[in-house]
Write an enzyme that holds these catalytic residues in place. Structure first.
Site, PDB file in Angstrom:
ATOM      1  N   TYR A 226      52.065  55.533  30.602  1.00 26.56           N
ATOM      2  CA  TYR A 226      50.707  55.075  31.286  1.00 26.56           C
ATOM      3  C   TYR A 226      49.839  55.741  31.539  1.00 26.56           C
ATOM      4  CZ  TYR A 226      53.636  50.472  30.626  1.00 26.56           C
ATOM      5  OH  TYR A 226      54.060  49.489  30.441  1.00 26.56           O
TER       6      TYR A 226
ATOM      7  N   ASP B  11      43.835  44.106  40.507  1.00 24.88           N
ATOM      8  CA  ASP B  11      43.158  45.317  39.892  1.00 24.88           C
ATOM      9  C   ASP B  11      41.721  44.768  39.941  1.00 24.88           C
ATOM     10  OD1 ASP B  11      42.635  43.022  38.405  1.00 24.88           O
ATOM     11  OD2 ASP B  11      44.441  43.615  36.861  1.00 24.88           O
TER      12      ASP B  11
ATOM     13  N   ASP C 206      48.151  43.500  30.323  1.00 23.28           N
ATOM     14  CA  ASP C 206      47.479  42.812  30.575  1.00 23.28           C
ATOM     15  C   ASP C 206      46.272  43.060  30.161  1.00 23.28           C
ATOM     16  OD1 ASP C 206      48.447  42.755  33.094  1.00 23.28           O
ATOM     17  OD2 ASP C 206      47.720  44.340  34.913  1.00 23.28           O
TER      18      ASP C 206
ATOM     19  N   ARG D 203      49.973  48.090  38.538  1.00 25.02           N
ATOM     20  CA  ARG D 203      49.682  47.795  39.900  1.00 25.02           C
ATOM     21  C   ARG D 203      50.142  47.450  40.883  1.00 25.02           C
ATOM     22  NH1 ARG D 203      47.591  41.777  38.121  1.00 25.02           N
ATOM     23  NH2 ARG D 203      49.663  41.954  36.772  1.00 25.02           N
TER      24      ARG D 203
END
Length: 301
Positions: free
Chosen positions: A75, A89, A47, A181
């Site tokens: 992550y 987000d 992103d 997300r």
């Protein structure tokens, strides 16, 4: 007559430590410009506000992109409790809020449901295609869309820290197609407090780690100079997840022409996917059958 594509005939992998505020496509374009490369692509979108490992393939290395895309990735991200947003987000508008905050014990108890084989609905603001159009384009136009759940393998999901009641820092290792997300959104709902991603960093992707990453400033500093080539990793790095077979001289010649070629004995089994090398360079990827590699991809190095 086809027009010859401009740029250098250069192949390899570059690990970029992507900063926040730029798209993955923009990073790829910058890398291609800096190397004056004919062809470039990346293995796994980040992103715009996410940071960390963005592995960019140049030239013949683009043929190895699927093996990095399919590899496990790690992550590290922070979830903010108490609010759901349009984008899942911090960039999105708040659409629902809650005063409830989960305890450390409640978070630990909720995480096992997000490990292993799970089904995950992508965020509405994502690159998933709906009737040929990107979901984020439809979402921006205000259309109500229902995305189907997709399978995801989550190798691990652990709490790293709990800075305060409003936040938790997590680390997840997952397979292809994972949306952090969605994890934050669904965890918040499971805990009855709502949630969204505050910050996100990819620390490694297959064989590539953030510590190897170059900055965009370094790209600018050394753009279109030989100094930049020193940061390029071999094409073969993208094949780290597959077994290597040594091709004979005759086998390598046949493989380069797209034909099955003889490889030296190995512990791979009949039908296994592997790659063949000759004099240290990748020649082809394919299936191993009875002493030969049957190529599916051939490298012109």
């Amino acid at each position: 007559m086809a027009r010859k594509r401009k740029g250098r005939d250069i192949s390899g992998w570059l690990v970029v430590d992507k900063p926040a505020g730029i798209t993955s496509t923009s990073v790829v374009n910058k890398v291609r410009w800096a190397f004056d490369a004919r062809k470039a692509g990346h293995a796994g979108t980040l992103d715009p506000d996410a940071t960390g490992v963005l592995a960019v393939a140049l030239g013949e290395a683009t043929k190895t992109v699927p093996y990095i895309t399919d590899a496990l990735k790690c992550y590290r991200f922070t979830v903010t409790f108490g609010a759901a947003t349009t984008t899942d987000d911090a960039e999105g508008a708040v659409i629902e809020s809650s005063d409830r905050r989960p305890s450390d014990e409640e978070i630990a108890a909720a995480l096992p449901a997000f490990r292993g084989d799970i089904l995950q609905v992508p965020p509405k603001f994502s690159a998933v295609k709906v009737a040929g159009e990107r979901a984020y384009d439809l979402a921006r136009e205000g259309e109500e869309i229902e995305l189907e759940a997709r399978p995801l393998w989550v190798e691990s999901l652990e709490v790293i820290s709990r800075p305060d009641a409003d936040h938790v820092e997590l680390e997840m290792v997952c397979g292809k197609g994972g949306y952090v997300r969605s994890i934050a959104r669904d965890l918040g709902r499971a805990l009855g407090c709502l949630g969204h991603v505050q910050s996100l960093r990819r620390t490694w992707s297959g064989p590539f780690e953030a510590e190897q990453g170059v900055s965009l400033e370094l790209l600018d500093e050394h753009a279109k100079t030989e100094a930049l080539d020193a940061y390029l990793l071999p094409l073969e790095t993208g094949l780290a997840e597959l077994p290597e077979l040594k091709a004979t001289a005759e086998g390598a010649a046949r493989l380069k022409n797209g034909n099955p070629g003889m490889v030296l004995a190995s512990d791979v089994e009949f039908g296994d996917e592997a790659w063949a090398s000759y004099q240290g360079k990748a020649v082809a990827v394919g299936l191993y059958k009875a002493g030969e590699l049957h190529p599916s991809r051939v490298f012109n190095q």
